[in-house]
Design a protein around this motif. Sequence first.
Motif, PDB file in Angstrom:
ATOM      1  N   ASN A   1       3.052  -2.185  -2.337  1.00  0.00           N
ATOM      2  CA  ASN A   1       4.044  -1.496  -1.509  1.00  0.00           C
ATOM      3  C   ASN A   1       3.630  -1.444  -0.045  1.00  0.00           C
TER       4      ASN A   1
ATOM      5  N   ARG B   1       4.130  -4.816   1.598  1.00  0.00           N
ATOM      6  CA  ARG B   1       5.575  -5.004   1.820  1.00  0.00           C
ATOM      7  C   ARG B   1       6.021  -4.193   3.036  1.00  0.00           C
ATOM      8  N   LYS B   2       5.542  -2.975   3.138  1.00  0.00           N
ATOM      9  CA  LYS B   2       5.930  -2.075   4.231  1.00  0.00           C
ATOM     10  C   LYS B   2       5.487  -2.624   5.585  1.00  0.00           C
TER      11      LYS B   2
ATOM     12  N   THR C   1       4.714  -5.693   6.401  1.00  0.00           N
ATOM     13  CA  THR C   1       5.252  -7.017   6.736  1.00  0.00           C
ATOM     14  C   THR C   1       6.757  -6.991   6.991  1.00  0.00           C
ATOM     15  N   GLU C   2       7.413  -5.857   6.714  1.00  0.00           N
ATOM     16  CA  GLU C   2       8.850  -5.720   6.974  1.00  0.00           C
ATOM     17  C   GLU C   2       9.161  -5.722   8.455  1.00  0.00           C
ATOM     18  N   ASP C   3       8.259  -5.179   9.239  1.00  0.00           N
ATOM     19  CA  ASP C   3       8.521  -5.010  10.671  1.00  0.00           C
ATOM     20  C   ASP C   3       8.618  -6.302  11.416  1.00  0.00           C
TER      21      ASP C   3
END
Length: 119
Positions: A111, A114-115, A117-119
């Motif tokens: 998680n 994922r968090k 690399t979202e930016d």
Amino acid sequence: MKDKETAFYQSQCVDNLLATEDALYVLSGRWTIRVMIAIQSGYTRFNVIQRTVKGISARVLSNELKKLEENHLVERTVFSDQIPVIVEYLPTEYSHTLKEVIGALVEWGINHKRKITED
């Protein structure tokens, strides 16, 4: 009344910190959890564990396995009746108490990656 509650929570905090310190003492090495994951996944022989845990040296793996054995998380089994002698490192029953802890770390890691690399 407020002072008693505060003292209770401070005492509980100290107890939690000490317990966490004990857990981290056993699990905090760079390789410890990785080695445990490999062993719990069924990789039991030294060379196989070393190939599975990328980047760990033989000396460091040997020390990690000794530390895990001292903490009753793995059991070293020697099959001396075979040539060459076979040594396996098996998870103990006690080591299964780490499954939820390791599972939570894996889930958090997925998680978190994922968090960020979202930016």
